[in-house]
Motif scaffolding. Sequence first.
Motif, mmCIF file in Angstrom:
data_model
loop_
_atom_site.group_PDB
_atom_site.id
_atom_site.type_symbol
_atom_site.label_atom_id
_atom_site.label_comp_id
_atom_site.label_asym_id
_atom_site.label_seq_id
_atom_site.Cartn_x
_atom_site.Cartn_y
_atom_site.Cartn_z
ATOM 1 N N ILE A 104 0.848 -1.202 0.000
ATOM 2 C CA ILE A 104 0.000 0.000 0.000
ATOM 3 C C ILE A 104 0.880 1.248 0.000
ATOM 4 C CG2 ILE A 104 -1.790 1.258 1.292
ATOM 5 C CD1 ILE A 104 -2.411 -1.571 2.602
ATOM 6 N N ILE A 105 1.949 1.193 0.804
ATOM 7 C CA ILE A 105 2.827 2.367 0.942
ATOM 8 C C ILE A 105 3.664 2.575 -0.320
ATOM 9 C CG2 ILE A 105 4.770 3.290 2.308
ATOM 10 C CD1 ILE A 105 3.512 1.687 4.677
ATOM 11 N N GLY A 106 3.980 1.476 -1.010
ATOM 12 C CA GLY A 106 4.736 1.601 -2.252
ATOM 13 C C GLY A 106 6.193 1.201 -2.119
ATOM 14 N N ALA B 24 7.203 -8.032 -2.120
ATOM 15 C CA ALA B 24 6.931 -7.947 -0.684
ATOM 16 C C ALA B 24 7.268 -9.274 0.004
ATOM 17 C CB ALA B 24 5.466 -7.588 -0.452
ATOM 18 N N LEU B 25 6.978 -10.380 -0.698
ATOM 19 C CA LEU B 25 7.233 -11.694 -0.116
ATOM 20 C C LEU B 25 8.723 -12.027 -0.113
ATOM 21 C CD1 LEU B 25 5.820 -14.343 0.941
ATOM 22 C CD2 LEU B 25 6.019 -15.187 -1.393
ATOM 23 N N SER B 26 9.364 -11.900 -1.284
ATOM 24 C CA SER B 26 10.743 -12.381 -1.386
ATOM 25 C C SER B 26 11.795 -11.382 -0.913
ATOM 26 C CB SER B 26 11.048 -12.808 -2.825
ATOM 27 O OG SER B 26 10.783 -11.737 -3.695
ATOM 28 N N ILE C 290 4.198 9.297 0.145
ATOM 29 C CA ILE C 290 3.903 7.923 -0.278
ATOM 30 C C ILE C 290 2.787 7.871 -1.331
ATOM 31 C CG2 ILE C 290 4.754 6.802 1.815
ATOM 32 C CD1 ILE C 290 1.859 6.502 2.749
ATOM 33 N N GLN C 291 2.148 9.009 -1.596
ATOM 34 C CA GLN C 291 1.101 9.026 -2.634
ATOM 35 C C GLN C 291 1.669 9.358 -4.014
ATOM 36 O OE1 GLN C 291 -2.584 11.158 -1.471
ATOM 37 N NE2 GLN C 291 -1.460 11.765 0.342
ATOM 38 N N VAL C 292 2.964 9.712 -4.065
ATOM 39 C CA VAL C 292 3.516 10.286 -5.294
ATOM 40 C C VAL C 292 4.533 9.361 -5.976
ATOM 41 C CG1 VAL C 292 4.706 12.293 -6.262
ATOM 42 C CG2 VAL C 292 3.292 12.562 -4.234
ATOM 43 N N TRP C 293 4.380 9.225 -7.313
ATOM 44 C CA TRP C 293 5.361 8.500 -8.121
ATOM 45 C C TRP C 293 5.921 9.377 -9.239
ATOM 46 C CZ3 TRP C 293 7.711 4.402 -6.527
ATOM 47 C CH2 TRP C 293 7.075 3.605 -5.560
#
Lengths: 185, 284
Positions: A139-141, A149-151, B34-37
């Motif tokens: 969610i955070i990116g 996320a898993l590996s 964290i909302q920005v790319w």
Amino acid sequence: MSMSMTRDNLWEVTSRTIVYAAIGAALYAVLVQFSFLLPGTANVSLRPGFAIVTFFGVAFGPIVGLFTGLVGNAIGDQISGWGLLTSWNWSVANGLVGLLAGLLPVYLLSGISNKIVMAAAAAAIAVIVGFLFVFTDLIIGTADTFDTALSANYLPVVISNLISAVILTPILVLVWEPIKEQMGR
Amino acid sequence: MNITPRYLGRGSWLSGRDPRVLILSLAIYVFAVIQVWDIRILAVMWLIAFTYYRTAGIPFRAVRLNWGYVLFFVTFVVLANTIITGGELRGARLEELHIYGRVPLLNTPISAESVTYAIAQLLRFTSMAALGFPLAFAIAPGDIGPAFARLGIPDKFAYAVEMTFRFIPSLAADVRTTIDAQRIRGYDWERAGRGPVGKLTRTVPIMVPVTINAIVGAEDTIDAMDLRGFGTGRRSWLRQLAMGRVDRLVIGAFLVLFAVITVLSFSGLTRLWTPPFLISLAGG
């Protein structure tokens, strides 16, 4: 059976809870600076200091465990310069591990009479379940896909902390129990 | 091993602010970034973050190791994400990518999009760290407890946070003393153990005495707190915090930034944007 913790006093916040929580968090922040790479892996480092989170949870209950993991990890990040909140979800995950390590001996594992086995089992389950929270990286990116996320996040941290927690938590419990009896706690 | 929190920003403009400003600014900024790319927006945010960082007056030579750690960790996160996610960056389909080449063995495509993604990650994390450093180095150690208490955290837990910071230097000293004491007995911290279990058990002569001594030694603190009636009434703090006009302005500015970013994000304007020159490098 969880040392001197019972279902009645599990959520009590006394001066003892506050001091143990502060000591746990400070110890974790200090000892987590020691780490070494797991042989045969590229990015899995063993952090013996992580066992402080599970030990404080098992020995002093869920509030102390939660505080030790949450604040200890955040302050460890703070000291390294990474920032108190940069990886806030990882601090929450650490806190959840401590919380579960405090709850499991009183609820799910209360039937196990051997303290060493109980401590190891509580630590193992707490690590595997608590660190599921790092999937919030999706969610955070910080992680772009479930595979990442898993590996790159979940598995390395669980493998590394599982080894530390399962080996060192029972040792710490083994040493602490007679001292606790001696102190009349 | 120097892990004692250092008040490096003493006397700076930022250290003169109410400590709650430093905590809230970081929290608001993290939820905005964290909302920005889009790297154009991220570049602006990065400039804001480093301007803020400069006002903390933290000498670079004192924190270069910390910055080294941050850059190493960020590089690892960026590489892990780029290599593992490969062609599926931020939902982009493989056939849409402008590919430069592929990583040997892994066959992960290196594209204009993946390079942009890596830059975006780098900007995000370094800017977050830039706001985190003042929190680490520009708050007076005695202000941490009252700051958290005034942010609405229950007094007992705010006190525990302050106590944690106060315990760290003495526990770090205990670790050093214990290592030295064990060395005299023939213990060698540097010597590798056999396998992971061997390595871990080699830490036991340090971990166990430090932990148990800290717990046993805590009895004095607990007794002192009990004797002074800790927790029996509302706690007062020696340091009184008062937010000034400038403090409110700083927090307000970060709130405006957060609001603008949130609106842009909901409008779909913060998604990954690949600079045309990177696309042209791929011959696209």
